[in-house]
Design an enzyme around this catalytic site. Structure first.
Site, mmCIF file in Angstrom:
data_model
loop_
_atom_site.group_PDB
_atom_site.id
_atom_site.type_symbol
_atom_site.label_atom_id
_atom_site.label_comp_id
_atom_site.label_asym_id
_atom_site.label_seq_id
_atom_site.Cartn_x
_atom_site.Cartn_y
_atom_site.Cartn_z
ATOM 1 N N PHE A 162 0.855 -1.184 0.000
ATOM 2 C CA PHE A 162 0.000 0.000 0.000
ATOM 3 C C PHE A 162 0.893 1.236 0.000
ATOM 4 O O PHE A 162 1.660 1.450 0.928
ATOM 5 C CB PHE A 162 -0.953 0.065 1.204
ATOM 6 C CG PHE A 162 -1.838 1.291 1.127
ATOM 7 C CD1 PHE A 162 -3.012 1.266 0.397
ATOM 8 C CD2 PHE A 162 -1.453 2.484 1.722
ATOM 9 C CE1 PHE A 162 -3.804 2.408 0.273
ATOM 10 C CE2 PHE A 162 -2.241 3.631 1.600
ATOM 11 C CZ PHE A 162 -3.418 3.588 0.871
ATOM 12 N N ASP A 165 9.268 3.085 2.179
ATOM 13 C CA ASP A 165 8.067 3.847 2.504
ATOM 14 C C ASP A 165 7.790 3.699 4.000
ATOM 15 O O ASP A 165 7.263 2.677 4.442
ATOM 16 C CB ASP A 165 6.884 3.345 1.664
ATOM 17 C CG ASP A 165 5.586 4.110 1.956
ATOM 18 O OD1 ASP A 165 5.537 4.841 2.972
ATOM 19 O OD2 ASP A 165 4.623 3.955 1.188
ATOM 20 N N LYS A 183 2.358 11.305 7.111
ATOM 21 C CA LYS A 183 1.563 11.071 8.319
ATOM 22 C C LYS A 183 2.114 11.775 9.569
ATOM 23 O O LYS A 183 1.952 12.974 9.700
ATOM 24 C CB LYS A 183 1.377 9.572 8.519
ATOM 25 C CG LYS A 183 0.544 8.959 7.377
ATOM 26 C CD LYS A 183 -0.111 7.645 7.693
ATOM 27 C CE LYS A 183 -1.154 7.309 6.644
ATOM 28 N NZ LYS A 183 -0.823 6.188 5.784
HETATM 29 C C1 LIG Z 1 -0.987 6.222 4.312
HETATM 30 C C2 LIG Z 1 0.093 5.657 3.495
HETATM 31 C C3 LIG Z 1 0.428 6.201 2.241
HETATM 32 C C4 LIG Z 1 -0.364 7.314 1.599
HETATM 33 O O1 LIG Z 1 -0.396 8.479 2.349
HETATM 34 P P1 LIG Z 1 -1.568 9.559 2.046
HETATM 35 O O2 LIG Z 1 -1.190 10.732 2.914
HETATM 36 O O3 LIG Z 1 -2.857 8.925 2.455
HETATM 37 O O4 LIG Z 1 -1.512 9.868 0.595
HETATM 38 C C5 LIG Z 1 1.502 5.655 1.563
HETATM 39 N N1 LIG Z 1 2.202 4.625 2.071
HETATM 40 C C6 LIG Z 1 1.912 4.078 3.266
HETATM 41 C C7 LIG Z 1 2.740 2.944 3.780
HETATM 42 C C8 LIG Z 1 0.837 4.549 4.006
HETATM 43 O O5 LIG Z 1 0.522 3.982 5.175
#
Ligand SMILES: *Cc1c(COP(=O)(O)O)cnc(C)c1O
Length: 428
Positions: free
Chosen positions: A147, A234, A275
């Site tokens: 994700f 990520d 985040k």
């Molecule tokens: C939440 C998330 C995203 C996307 O972030 P948004 O601010 O919702 O665009 C990408 N990668 C990971 C692992 C996430 O948890």
């Protein structure tokens, strides 16, 4: 449904969203109006422990006074200049964050998906200009069940049918391999000279908190070095203290030294943050890399009107200061161990819960039901009624990720709520 006076306050707010909002989410029926630390309050004043933390954006707790202070102070002075001009906050943020995480350079964006997009663009450009891959043939390796956000390019390499169906045509140039499988990575790297980067989550959060083997990232790092491929990590969900250290892949940062010694440290070539970089106060994301990679980006190559704005810069510094000064990574490490220990004790005699897994305060339980059953949703409604908010993912998995400012006494209170609720669902 149209809002009417016979409805409760919550029902009225839900009806408004239902009538006037696009239906791109399926929220738990609870309407919140206030947050403080580990708690949120609904429109009737009922108090809940927040066990999602806005998907780990609110690691520092709701409305942390230090972060809100920075937001208010900066927003009275200057909010947006665009990058057509300099501002007196951005450089300070870039200096602070690069030294915090141990990189030469930072590229600021707003949302997580934008930061992932940015990293893909940097990796491709690096692939052509440094690795000398033939134009338009660079590939990026990703993992199954990843994700990374919701843009058209990012869903192009998702394998979630609900996220993809009828959104094509998709962006090409991605190769998918199984997660937590370094051999699969080597197979693809050794047979393909056009690979610019490997994009990976240190723990697959959205997929259901899948924790890979201890040495997975370390092996990935070695393979990426061997084949001259960028390792892009990520850490949008796992980073900033969530998993019991500053980063789940913790590199050469001083503030998490104590935790870094627990498993080998891996420094990503490209680190992606979002985040909790703002403590959930403001959308702030960032891509970090050293000069030999970031230098492929020049004026006009990439940008964002709001990226790097003075409010974002001030808020992000404050958010990182809270993580450091309140030692939130250490707290997450200690409380996470306690949480999994107590859950395992419960699970030993449980029929309804299969297992608990996670790291730090990013944990999940798996409900002993097939994916189509509604048990996890019903359990979350039961938790809500007892004053704790969590959300099921992929049918039978419930993620537990409270703010990292939780105390041990609060966590024990939450464990009482969770085990009492689960007990209601045990077969008699
Ligand atoms: C939440 C998330 C995203 C996307 O972030 P948004 O601010 O919702 O665009 C990408 N990668 C990971 C692992 C996430 O948890």
């Amino acid at each position: 449904m149209i809002a009417s006076t016979t409805m409760s306050k919550s029902e009225q707010f839900i009806a408004l969203e239902d009538q006037f909002g696009a239906h791109n989410y399926h929220p738990l029926p609870v309407v919140l109006e206030r947050g403080e630390g580990v708690f949120v309050f609904d429109v009737d004043g009922k108090k809940y422990y927040d066990f999602l933390s806005a998907y780990s954006a609110v690691n520092q707790g709701h409305c942390h006074p230090h972060i809100i202070g920075a937001l208010i102070e900066q927003s009275k002075k200057l909010t947006l200049t665009s990058r057509a001009f300099h501002n007196n906050r951005l450089g300070k943020f870039e200096q602070f964050a690069t030294s915090f995480f141990g990189y030469d350079k930072l590229l600021p964006m707003n949302t997580g998906a934008e930061a992932v997009e940015t990293s893909i663009k940097i990796a491709r450009k690096w692939g052509y200009e440094v690795k000398e891959i033939e134009e338009n043939s660079a590939q990026i390796v990703v993992c199954e069940n990843n994700f990374h956000g919701r843009t058209t390019t990012i869903i192009s390499f998702s394998n979630d049918p609900v996220a993809r169906k009828n959104f094509g045509p998709f962006t090409g140039g991605f190769l998918k391999i199984p997660y937590d499988n370094a051999d699969a990575l080597e197979d693809v790297l050794k047979s393909n000279p056009n690979i610019a980067a490997f994009l990976v989550e240190p723990i697959q959060g959205e997929a259901g908190v899948y924790v890979p083997s201890d040495d997975y990232l370390l092996k990935c790092k070695a393979l990426c070095e061997k084949y001259n491929v960028l390792l892009m990590v990520d850490e949008i969900q796992t980073g900033i203290g969530r998993t019991g250290r500053l980063l789940a892949s913790c590199g050469n940062c001083s503030c998490a030294e104590k935790n870094c010694s627990q498993t080998p440290a891996v420094k990503a070539d490209i680190l992606i943050l979002g985040k909790a970089l703002s403590g959930g106060v403001y959308p702030v994301s960032a891509v970090l890399a050293d000069d030999h990679i970031m230098s492929v980006i020049g004026p006009g190559n990439h940008g964002s009107t709001f990226g790097g704005n003075p409010v974002a810069a001030a808020v992000a510094i404050a958010a990182l200061e809270v993580v450091r000064d309140e030692r939130l990574a250490e707290n997450a490490d200690r409380l996470g161990q306690l949480f999994r220990k107590k859950m395992k004790e419960y699970i030993a005699t449980s029929q309804i819960v299969k297992l608990v897994r996670g790291k730090g305060l990013l944990n999940a339980i798996v409900i002993n039901e097939d994916k189509s059953s509604n048990a996890a949703w019903e359990i979350c409604l039961g938790l809500r009624d007892r004053g704790l908010l969590a959300k099921p993912t992929h049918g039978n998995i419930i993620r537990f990720a409270p703010p990292l400012v939780m105390t041990e006494a609060q966590l024990l209170d939450c464990l009482r709520i969770i085990t009492a609720t689960l007990t209601d669902f045990e077969p008699v």
